[in-house]
Each structure stands twice: as C-alpha cells, then as structure tokens.
Design an enzyme around this catalytic site. Sequence first.
Site, PDB file in Angstrom:
ATOM      1  N   LYS A  85      -0.056   4.270  -0.215  1.00 42.45           N
ATOM      2  CA  LYS A  85      -0.754   5.438   0.344  1.00 42.45           C
ATOM      3  C   LYS A  85      -0.647   6.620  -0.648  1.00 42.45           C
ATOM      4  CE  LYS A  85       0.539   3.632   4.802  1.00 42.45           C
ATOM      5  NZ  LYS A  85       0.231   3.714   6.203  1.00 42.45           N
ATOM      6  N   GLY A 145       2.506   2.540  10.622  1.00 42.39           N
ATOM      7  CA  GLY A 145       3.403   3.680  10.435  1.00 42.39           C
ATOM      8  C   GLY A 145       4.100   4.138  11.709  1.00 42.39           C
ATOM      9  N   HIS A 157      -9.419   0.943   5.096  1.00 46.81           N
ATOM     10  CA  HIS A 157      -8.117   1.199   5.725  1.00 46.81           C
ATOM     11  C   HIS A 157      -8.314   2.161   6.905  1.00 46.81           C
ATOM     12  CE1 HIS A 157      -3.989   2.509   6.360  1.00 46.81           C
ATOM     13  NE2 HIS A 157      -3.630   1.403   5.724  1.00 46.81           N
ATOM     14  N   GLU A 164      -4.905  -5.053  10.990  1.00 46.07           N
ATOM     15  CA  GLU A 164      -3.919  -3.988  11.142  1.00 46.07           C
ATOM     16  C   GLU A 164      -4.223  -3.181  12.408  1.00 46.07           C
ATOM     17  OE1 GLU A 164      -2.079  -2.830   7.182  1.00 46.07           O
ATOM     18  OE2 GLU A 164      -3.980  -1.786   7.243  1.00 46.07           O
ATOM     19  N   ASN A 223       0.850  -1.194   0.000  1.00 44.17           N
ATOM     20  CA  ASN A 223       0.000   0.000   0.000  1.00 44.17           C
ATOM     21  C   ASN A 223       0.885   1.242   0.000  1.00 44.17           C
ATOM     22  OD1 ASN A 223      -1.905   1.982   0.445  1.00 44.17           O
ATOM     23  ND2 ASN A 223      -2.177   1.504   2.624  1.00 44.17           N
ATOM     24  N   GLU A 246      -6.700   4.604   7.937  1.00 48.92           N
ATOM     25  CA  GLU A 246      -6.524   6.040   7.663  1.00 48.92           C
ATOM     26  C   GLU A 246      -7.805   6.640   7.091  1.00 48.92           C
ATOM     27  OE1 GLU A 246      -2.934   5.545   5.414  1.00 48.92           O
ATOM     28  OE2 GLU A 246      -1.862   5.061   7.253  1.00 48.92           O
ATOM     29  N   SER A 290       3.723  -1.753  10.407  1.00 47.70           N
ATOM     30  CA  SER A 290       5.180  -1.617  10.575  1.00 47.70           C
ATOM     31  C   SER A 290       5.944  -2.884  10.211  1.00 47.70           C
ATOM     32  CB  SER A 290       5.509  -1.160  12.003  1.00 47.70           C
ATOM     33  OG  SER A 290       5.004   0.135  12.229  1.00 47.70           O
TER      34      SER A 290
HETATM   35  C1  PEP Z   1      -0.657   0.195   5.968  1.00 40.57           C
HETATM   36  O1  PEP Z   1      -0.642   1.269   5.380  1.00 40.57           O
HETATM   37  O2  PEP Z   1      -1.615  -0.568   5.842  1.00 40.57           O
HETATM   38  C2  PEP Z   1       0.477  -0.171   6.811  1.00 40.57           C
HETATM   39  C3  PEP Z   1       0.478  -1.326   7.415  1.00 40.57           C
HETATM   40  O3  PEP Z   1       1.474   0.758   6.929  1.00 40.57           O
HETATM   41  P1  PEP Z   1       2.920   0.533   7.612  1.00 40.57           P
HETATM   42  O4  PEP Z   1       3.487  -0.733   7.045  1.00 40.57           O
HETATM   43  O5  PEP Z   1       3.711   1.730   7.207  1.00 40.57           O
HETATM   44  O6  PEP Z   1       2.715   0.421   9.084  1.00 40.57           O
END
Ligand code: PEP
Length: 256
Positions: A9, A172, A94, A166, A7, A96, A212
């Site tokens: 973003k 992040g 997601h 997640e 992803n 976000e 992460s």
């Molecule tokens: C994500 O955007 O779904 C995600 C897991 O981001 P990150 O790997 O940066 O934590």
Amino acid sequence: MPLLAANWKMNPTNVDDALDLVRGVMSVARGHADRIEIAIFPPFPWLLPVSDLLVESGVKLGAQDCFWEKSGAYTGEVSPEMLKGLCQWVIVGHSERRLYLNETDEMVAKKTAAGLGAELGVIMCVGELLDHYDEGRSDEIVSAQVRAGLALCSADDSARLVIAYEPVWAIGSGRNADPEHAYKTMRLIRRIVGEMIGAGAARKVRILYGGSVKGNNVQQYVELPLCDGVLVGGASLDADEFAQIVRVTSEVYGQR
Ligand code: PEP
C-alpha cells in the site's frame, strides 16, 4: 505454482526502509522459491530501486495499479507499457481504489485488459462490503464484479490472470474471513471464469484469498483445495510476520 503477493500500500514512506524490507523478503524467499512465487508490490517511487535490489533474487515485482491507456494526456497516471520493463505484476481493482477513488467495474475491466495486453501478470481484486456480507449478498456482488472485470479478457490471458477474493470487511480489520466462506466464494469465482472464458481458463487462473492474513491464520486458507495463494497487506510490512507466512505457505504446498 501458488502466489504470495505482498501489497505494501502507501508504505514505507522512505526508500531506505523499503530496501530494508526487501532484504528481509529476499532472505526468507531464498529457501522457498522452488515452491511458491513471491511478488512484492511497493509504491511507485520505490519500484526502480527495489527492482535493482531484486535482480536474480527470484522475487517478483509488481505495481499497485496502472492506467488503461499506453500514453497520452493522463496526468498522474502510469501505463502498463511503462511498468513492463520494471515489473512482472500489477494489481487492479483493489477495494481501497474502488472505495476512495471511485474505481468502477468498467475501469477495472479496462485496466485488467491493458495489463494483460502489456504481458504483465494481473491480480484483479474483488470482494463484498460488510453490509453485503451481512445481507447475504456476497455471491451476487462478487459474481457481478468478476463478470464485469473479465469482460475484455480471453482464454489466452488465463495463465497471467489472478483473481484475489478480498472481502472488504476483512481488509486491514483483523477480522479474517471464515475459511468456509472464502472457499465457497473462490469456488464461485472459478465457476464464473469458466462461464466467461472457458473451462481450460478456469483451471489455469489462480485465485487468492486476501484479508487480514497473518502468520498464525494463513494455513487455513492455503490449505483450501481451490486456493492458489494469498494477498497480504499489513502483515507484509513486518519482515518476521511475512517470513512466517512464507514458511507456512511453502510447507502446505510442498505437501500437495
Ligand atoms: C490488502 O491490502 O489487499 C490486504 C489484504 O490487506 P490486509 O492483509 O492488511 O488485510
């Protein structure tokens, strides 16, 4: 087959950088396509040029969101029907989008059903906030999100349905979840899928961990018995880091 979803973003901000990144992914994907499915999720404006580059690469393409209607007066939205010729995948729900755009479980359910209805693969994201985690409410929150998100799905959809666990506090943040916590939550998700759309579906639906994930910690997740891959954000923007994730994942699943 396990899924490795990248992803991007709202990155990168120009198409040349996007295409460079795709070339990096394609070169590492080449040796591993028989073991893992790799899908990249660039921003909407880069989908068309990226899809041209990906032809016959084996790397799949996905959008980071979609709307639930096919067409009409919905300014700014993109329907699964529009994505269908271009992408194989779409991400919905997601954190976000839940956080910054107030997406509700009901909206996520409609998007999930619409994506599946357009014959796209759908990655539905769920996960608890840090406060929920600290209060020991992860199971309660994730269960409610999964139940609501699957409300409009049927067992027929299970082969194209993926649920990404997640934890929001892990996205992040550099604070990846303890694998034991990830495992228990993924087991819970699979149980709920079984209750909602049947035992056969619970076996078919793929469940990912996201939060992460990097080259040096991916192994502990992909080794988990119920884990069908990972959803990677930040680390997917660095071709070398992503290559490391691909290599480790391919090695672990190659030994299964
Ligand atoms: C994500 O955007 O779904 C995600 C897991 O981001 P990150 O790997 O940066 O934590």
